[in-house]
Design a protein around this motif. Structure first.
Motif, mmCIF file in Angstrom:
data_model
loop_
_atom_site.group_PDB
_atom_site.id
_atom_site.type_symbol
_atom_site.label_atom_id
_atom_site.label_comp_id
_atom_site.label_asym_id
_atom_site.label_seq_id
_atom_site.Cartn_x
_atom_site.Cartn_y
_atom_site.Cartn_z
ATOM 1 N N UNK A 413 0.809 -1.024 0.090
ATOM 2 C CA UNK A 413 0.101 0.077 0.085
ATOM 3 C C UNK A 413 0.827 1.409 -0.020
ATOM 4 N N UNK A 414 2.211 1.225 -0.109
ATOM 5 C CA UNK A 414 2.973 2.299 0.326
ATOM 6 C C UNK A 414 3.847 2.316 -1.076
ATOM 7 N N UNK A 415 4.642 1.193 -1.322
ATOM 8 C CA UNK A 415 5.399 0.903 -2.643
ATOM 9 C C UNK A 415 6.286 2.239 -2.818
ATOM 10 N N UNK A 416 6.342 2.939 -3.984
ATOM 11 C CA UNK A 416 7.486 3.991 -4.062
ATOM 12 C C UNK A 416 7.458 5.084 -3.279
ATOM 13 N N UNK A 417 6.052 5.388 -2.897
ATOM 14 C CA UNK A 417 6.119 6.584 -1.839
ATOM 15 C C UNK A 417 7.009 6.280 -0.718
ATOM 16 N N UNK A 418 7.351 5.065 -0.160
ATOM 17 C CA UNK A 418 8.116 4.491 0.770
ATOM 18 C C UNK A 418 9.740 5.348 0.597
ATOM 19 N N UNK A 419 10.009 5.038 -0.607
ATOM 20 C CA UNK A 419 11.407 5.514 -1.098
ATOM 21 C C UNK A 419 11.249 7.202 -0.648
ATOM 22 N N UNK A 420 10.308 8.009 -1.031
ATOM 23 C CA UNK A 420 10.274 9.487 -0.661
ATOM 24 C C UNK A 420 10.274 9.740 0.739
ATOM 25 N N UNK A 421 9.549 8.924 1.436
ATOM 26 C CA UNK A 421 9.679 9.024 2.907
ATOM 27 C C UNK A 421 10.971 8.738 3.462
ATOM 28 N N UNK A 422 11.709 7.739 3.136
ATOM 29 C CA UNK A 422 13.014 7.434 3.528
ATOM 30 C C UNK A 422 13.847 8.578 3.101
ATOM 31 N N UNK A 423 13.817 9.043 1.903
ATOM 32 C CA UNK A 423 14.773 10.096 1.490
ATOM 33 C C UNK A 423 14.560 11.468 2.456
ATOM 34 N N UNK A 424 13.217 11.733 2.816
ATOM 35 C CA UNK A 424 13.115 12.937 3.525
ATOM 36 C C UNK A 424 13.666 12.665 4.925
ATOM 37 N N UNK A 425 13.278 11.729 5.544
ATOM 38 C CA UNK A 425 13.787 11.327 6.713
ATOM 39 C C UNK A 425 15.491 11.352 6.981
ATOM 40 N N UNK A 426 15.898 10.901 5.840
ATOM 41 C CA UNK A 426 17.453 10.870 6.061
ATOM 42 C C UNK A 426 17.917 12.332 5.791
ATOM 43 N N UNK A 427 17.655 12.991 4.866
ATOM 44 C CA UNK A 427 18.361 14.408 5.070
ATOM 45 C C UNK A 427 17.941 15.397 6.069
ATOM 46 N N UNK A 428 16.619 15.067 6.716
ATOM 47 C CA UNK A 428 16.136 15.943 7.847
ATOM 48 C C UNK A 428 17.158 15.702 8.971
ATOM 49 N N UNK A 429 17.264 14.216 9.186
ATOM 50 C CA UNK A 429 18.397 14.061 10.286
ATOM 51 C C UNK A 429 19.592 14.368 10.234
ATOM 52 N N UNK A 430 20.041 14.369 9.110
ATOM 53 C CA UNK A 430 21.605 14.602 8.925
ATOM 54 C C UNK A 430 21.753 16.134 9.023
ATOM 55 N N UNK A 431 20.557 16.983 8.651
ATOM 56 C CA UNK A 431 20.733 18.420 8.606
ATOM 57 C C UNK A 431 20.754 18.918 9.972
ATOM 58 N N UNK A 432 19.756 18.162 10.870
ATOM 59 C CA UNK A 432 19.460 18.487 12.247
ATOM 60 C C UNK A 432 20.945 18.460 13.082
ATOM 61 N N UNK A 433 21.463 17.026 12.807
ATOM 62 C CA UNK A 433 22.759 16.757 13.356
ATOM 63 C C UNK A 433 23.736 17.665 13.203
ATOM 64 N N UNK A 434 23.905 18.046 11.924
ATOM 65 C CA UNK A 434 24.912 19.043 11.320
ATOM 66 C C UNK A 434 24.768 20.362 11.932
ATOM 67 N N UNK A 435 23.598 20.868 12.166
ATOM 68 C CA UNK A 435 23.123 21.829 12.730
ATOM 69 C C UNK A 435 23.716 22.147 14.363
ATOM 70 N N UNK A 436 23.368 20.842 15.089
ATOM 71 C CA UNK A 436 23.765 20.965 16.391
ATOM 72 C C UNK A 436 25.428 21.151 16.614
ATOM 73 N N UNK A 437 26.034 20.302 15.779
ATOM 74 C CA UNK A 437 27.666 20.634 15.851
ATOM 75 C C UNK A 437 28.069 22.082 15.501
#
Length: 527
Positions: A413-437
């Protein structure tokens, strides 16, 4: 050669990046309509392999060249610049010979064990020559960026993209009559020719405006730094960047394999899975990353600028750069996020004739700010000689992405939209960690008041476009353009009225600043 200010250099790269990104969209639109989503999937499947090979070949040296050359110029040390370039040439030449040979002799292994679709094999073979061309080009780009002369790099991008478009127009249009596999390979040959043209342009520019004897005419004949110290300084930045790129390239190379398997587990055939991956990687993602042409220019300029500020013991300039980068990123990312979220499907229809790309894009678009923020934050960390931290944060984001792809994309029921969700979570977490440092090492110098005003202007833009398009089902092209252009005009007017953009700071923009400032004076409440 004229050394450029931070703002001037960023503006030059920004304009060139905007031109080449628009040209890139023209090329992608033509290519997509010529070979379709499935052909784009074949074209995109081999790119992770290219990224992995380039990680070994360049070994993080272009970024190290940029940083160390900037430091050497600040210290008027011509001998050190020469040593940096000579060592870099030997390393990259050796790695290029080794890895292009491996790519050719291991082509059978790649075909049977790596490529998720065997029709991508001709594209892989056509890709091999581009490795050596990009590797040599990276030396020249790093040199010019270290000199803080961004004009040759910017002009080379435009020249390269022009050749690529013309080549693909001729080659892909000819070979598509035989098969999609040969058409995708022809598109890759266009990339090879474009990169070669860009390299030749940089070589000519270095001879004309980049000679060290002209740039540092009064420098001492010998350097105070030993060769061992130079190698150590290069390794401090190059090794973490290389390791980061290596791990990220491995993760990127694993991505299409995991995506194809996940989509097949969700019930899709190989052909449909390839087309869906082509929609995500070849259509939706290029639209998403379009705004990074602006923030990517900041990131490129931040490394030598921050390194020079640290070498000159002027750390307050680093805090200024952080505040400027954060505000500039918000000004670009907020309105773009609004447009891509609201009009994902109509834009996909009119650009690619593939409205099914819209939902894939709409999932990622609300997180645009974090994607755009990544580049400047990494640039600051690398300029501070904290590349290892940026590496760790990138790896965390990449592993999270792959884990979420396996978890989400395999769900029917998710399919290719799961790739989009994974991508958004990936760069959001990386950016927040970089900002903290970055805040930890530099201090909190983010202008929250300016950020709030930009958010207000973006919300007003959203409300306007919502009202304009409220009664439309199938949105006509004219109404779509009226809503987007009108929304951006309202947004810019509000930025001026809320004093985010003022005549004082606009006037500082090189060459066109006074002209833009005279226009802003006509905006109500602008100063």
């Amino acid at each position: 050669m004229n050394r450029q200010s931070f703002l001037h250099g960023a503006l030059v790269l920004m304009i060139a990046g905007l031109i080449t990104r628009v040209m890139g969209f023209v090329y992608r639109i033509f290519l997509t309509r010529l070979i379709g989503a499935e052909g784009m999937g074949l074209f995109q499947i081999v790119f992770p392999i290219l990224g992995l090979v380039l990680t070994f070949v360049t070994a993080g040296l272009p970024l190290a060249i940029s940083k160390l050359v900037a430091e050497a110029v600040a210290q008027n040390d011509r001998a050190r610049v020469l040593r940096i370039m000579r060592v870099s040439v030997w390393i990259i030449a050796t790695m290029t010979v080794i890895f292009t040979s491996l790519m050719y002799f291991l082509r059978g292994f790649v075909l049977h064990h790596w490529l998720s679709d065997p029709r991508a094999y001709p594209t892989y073979l056509a890709m091999i020559p581009v490795v050596s061309i990009i590797a040599v080009s990276s030396l020249y780009r790093g040199y010019f960026q270290g000199m803080q002369d961004m004009t040759p790099t910017a002009a080379a991008r435009i020249f390269e993209q022009t050749i690529r478009i013309v080549s693909i127009w001729i080659l892909a249009a000819y070979f598509v009559r035989y098969s999609l596999a040969y058409a995708a390979a022809a598109a890759m040959m266009g990339m090879v020719l474009g990169e070669l043209g860009g390299l030749l342009f940089l070589i000519v520019q270095q001879r004309r405006r980049g000679r060290l004897s002209d740039i540092l005419p009064n420098a001492a004949a010998r350097s105070d730094e030993t060769r061992r110290q130079t190698l150590y300084s290069m390794g401090q930045l190059a090794l973490p960047v290389t390791l980061s790129s290596l791990i990220w390239s491995v993760l990127a190379a694993a991505e299409p394999v995991l995506v194809m398997r996940a989509l097949k587990a969700a019930g899709f055939t190989t052909s449909i899975s390839t087309a869906l991956y082509g929609q995500y990687s070849g259509m939706a993602f290029p639209l998403l990353v379009f705004p990074t042409v602006f923030t990517g220019s900041l990131a490129t300029n931040l490394v030598p600028s921050v390194a020079q500020a640290v070498a000159s013991s002027e750390r307050f300039r680093v805090r200024i750069r952080l505040a400027q980068s954060f505000t500039a990123t918000a000004m670009v990312a907020f309105p773009t996020s609004v447009v891509l979220t609201m009009f994902a499907s109509p834009l996909s229809q009119y650009i690619y004739k593939e409205p099914s790309v819209g939902p894939i894009l709409a999932v990622m678009a609300p997180f645009e700010f974090f994607l755009c923020l990544q580049g400047p934050l990494v640039g600051i960390l690398q300029g501070l000689n904290k590349a290892g931290i940026a590496m760790a944060n990138s790896i965390i984001g990449g592993l999270l992405k792959l884990a979420l792809i396996i978890l989400l994309a395999s769900h029917p029921t998710i399919g290719v939209l799961g790739i989009s969700m994974a991508t958004a979570a990936s760069f959001t977490i990386s950016a927040l960690l970089n900002l903290w440092f970055v805040v930890h090492y530099v201090g909190f110098s983010i202008r929250l008041q300016a950020l709030a005003r930009i958010a207000i202007a973006a919300c007003a833009m959203f409300a306007y476009m919502q009202i304009i398009t409220y009664h439309h089902g199938q949105l006509p092209f004219g109404s779509l353009m009226f809503a987007i252009i009108g929304g951006f005009i309202l947004y810019l007017a509000l930025l001026c009225a809320l004093r985010v953009l003022t005549t004082r700071n606009i006037r500082r923009v090189p060459k066109i600043g006074p002209w833009l400032a005279s226009i802003i004076r006509w905006v109500p409440f602008a100063v």
